[in-house]
Write a protein that holds these residues in place. Structure first.
Motif, short mmCIF file in Angstrom:
data_model
loop_
_atom_site.label_atom_id
_atom_site.label_comp_id
_atom_site.label_asym_id
_atom_site.label_seq_id
_atom_site.Cartn_x
_atom_site.Cartn_y
_atom_site.Cartn_z
N CYS A 61 0.75 -1.33 -0.23
CA CYS A 61 0.13 -0.36 0.05
C CYS A 61 0.82 1.61 0.05
CB CYS A 61 -0.62 0.18 1.10
SG CYS A 61 -2.06 -1.34 0.87
N GLY A 62 2.06 1.43 -0.12
CA GLY A 62 3.08 2.41 0.01
C GLY A 62 2.62 3.07 -1.04
N ASP A 107 -2.43 5.30 -6.82
CA ASP A 107 -1.36 4.99 -6.53
C ASP A 107 -2.13 4.28 -5.84
OD1 ASP A 107 -0.42 4.22 -3.86
OD2 ASP A 107 0.70 5.82 -3.89
N TYR A 108 -2.11 2.21 -5.86
CA TYR A 108 -3.21 1.81 -4.52
C TYR A 108 -3.51 1.98 -3.25
CZ TYR A 108 -4.65 -2.88 -3.44
OH TYR A 108 -5.21 -3.87 -3.32
N VAL A 158 -16.54 -0.33 -8.09
CA VAL A 158 -16.68 -1.54 -8.59
C VAL A 158 -15.27 -2.76 -8.63
CG1 VAL A 158 -17.00 -1.71 -10.79
CG2 VAL A 158 -17.96 0.18 -10.32
N ALA A 159 -15.04 -2.31 -8.30
CA ALA A 159 -13.69 -3.73 -8.76
C ALA A 159 -14.08 -4.93 -7.62
CB ALA A 159 -11.94 -3.29 -8.28
N PRO A 160 -13.80 -4.07 -6.62
CA PRO A 160 -14.32 -5.48 -5.28
C PRO A 160 -16.16 -6.46 -6.12
CG PRO A 160 -14.27 -3.60 -4.38
CD PRO A 160 -14.33 -3.33 -5.74
N ARG A 161 -16.67 -5.31 -6.67
CA ARG A 161 -18.30 -6.28 -7.29
C ARG A 161 -17.59 -7.28 -8.35
NH1 ARG A 161 -22.62 -2.23 -8.26
NH2 ARG A 161 -23.53 -3.47 -9.49
N LYS A 177 -9.73 -1.55 -0.81
CA LYS A 177 -8.34 -2.69 -1.53
C LYS A 177 -8.53 -3.61 -2.26
CE LYS A 177 -4.91 -0.03 0.60
NZ LYS A 177 -5.54 0.89 0.92
N PRO A 178 -8.97 -3.65 -3.86
CA PRO A 178 -9.52 -4.88 -4.13
C PRO A 178 -8.27 -5.39 -4.28
CG PRO A 178 -9.73 -2.57 -5.06
CD PRO A 178 -9.43 -2.36 -3.45
#
Length: 348
Positions: A21-22, A133-134, A118-121, A140-141
């Motif tokens: 996550c950095g 940046d992530y 949207v990504a987690p779905r 956090k998908p």
């Protein structure tokens, strides 16, 4: 002249992958994953643009150029979803996902909320956030990656070159016009200031935002650049997408230098000194190749920089002494080698 460095990045491992996550800082977290382990059959890719225009001659256009190029190279279906207003961000991401595009690019920092929502779905699909940046993704998908650029490095190069030219012509003020306060723009301008001060510690650098959320209002950037020129600026660095074309037009009208951004914008006329290159098209091409081969890593960021050819210096006006270009190329090599550290943000 050639960009710095000019070696075409090899597809696969063009960018450094920073796990965890950095983001651009590289936390060293080892939570990154590779979602697939074999080539994906029936693969197709889509991009969702940022607000603005596919004809911005900059960011969105580069992303779309990458889409078309890799689609042709790999023989895969691709599609672009154009975003014209804030309200279209999530619907466009949903549309691309429901259509089953295996990899969906969310282009531009301001699209990060749409990707995060949207990504987690759609866990069977993969997502890449250009200029995101992530660490931005609160959910956090596990099927998403950030794609970040060391804009400050290319900004440093054009600032250095502008200040060298200032010594020759005898001017002491240069400037930068940003669309608004987003990380990529801040990084570009921060690098520009540092590079200029390296070449000439006494030079004055004006930096202002046009406050254009559309990235496409040329009148706002034109007015901002005019104000800077009236304060003595002899070089205007546009960092504003389609809006920035107005800043470069103001430079042309007032017979001062302009500096382009993202794409090589020397074609706009002899008033363009050079451009700070950001290889958004290559990022789209490379990550699409990774994904199709089943090698795209998620849970972190892909970083494009001078070292891996993801950033660079565009072609340079023949009016600029070759010795200055040589000096700037040498600075670029030192940055790529880690001998010069360029801060991502400085006060301005």
């Amino acid at each position: 002249m050639q960009p710095v460095p000019l070696r075409r990045p090899i597809v696969l491992l063009t960018a450094a992958f920073l796990a965890g996550c950095g983001g651009g800082g590289g936390s060293g977290n080892t939570s990154a994953t590779t979602q697939t382990t074999k080539p994906v059959s029936g693969f197709k890719m889509a991009i969702v643009t940022d607000i603005g225009s596919l004809q911005d001659r900059s960011f969105n256009q580069l992303a779309n150029d990458g889409r078309k190029a890799i689609g042709k190279k790999l023989g895969i279906p691709t599609r672009v979803y154009e975003t014209h207003a804030e309200s279209e961000r999530i619907p466009n991401m949903l549309a691309a996902s429901k259509a089953g595009y295996n990899l969906v690019f969310a282009v531009g920092f301001l699209n990060y909320n749409a990707l995060n929502a949207v990504a987690p779905r759609f866990q069977k699909l993969q997502y890449a956030g250009i200029d995101q940046d992530y660490a931005l993704f609160s959910k956090k998908p596990k099927n998403a990656t950030g794609v970040v650029f060391a804009e400050q490095e290319a900004g440093y190069l054009v600032g250095y070159l502008a200040a060298l030219e200032g010594k020759k012509e005898g001017f002491k003020t240069i400037s930068a016009v940003g669309a608004n306060n987003v990380p990529a723009i801040v990084h570009y301008i921060s690098g520009y200031i540092q590079g200029a001060k390296k070449a000439n510690p006494g030079i004055k650098v004006l930096a202002n935002y046009a406050n254009d959320p559309t990235f496409n209002d040329q009148a706002k950037c034109h007015e901002t650049a005019l104000n800077q020129i009236n304060q003595g600026s002899h070089v205007v660095f546009q960092v504003a997408g389609g809006c920035g074309l107005g800043a470069l037009q103001a430079a042309k009208e007032n017979k001062v230098w302009g500096i382009g951004v993202d794409a090589d914008q020397r074609y706009l006329g002899p008033h363009i000194m050079t451009s700070a290159l950001k290889k958004v098209d290559r990022a789209v091409e490379d990550l699409t190749t990774f994904a199709k081969q089943g090698k795209l890593k998620t849970g972190g960021d892909y970083l494009f920089s001078l070292k891996n050819g993801g950033m660079g210096l565009g072609s340079v006006s023949p009016k600029i002494p070759k010795a200055y270009v040589t000096k700037t190329n040498a600075i670029g090599k030192q940055i790529a080698q880690g001998k010069i550290k360029v801060k991502a943000t400085v006060k301005f």
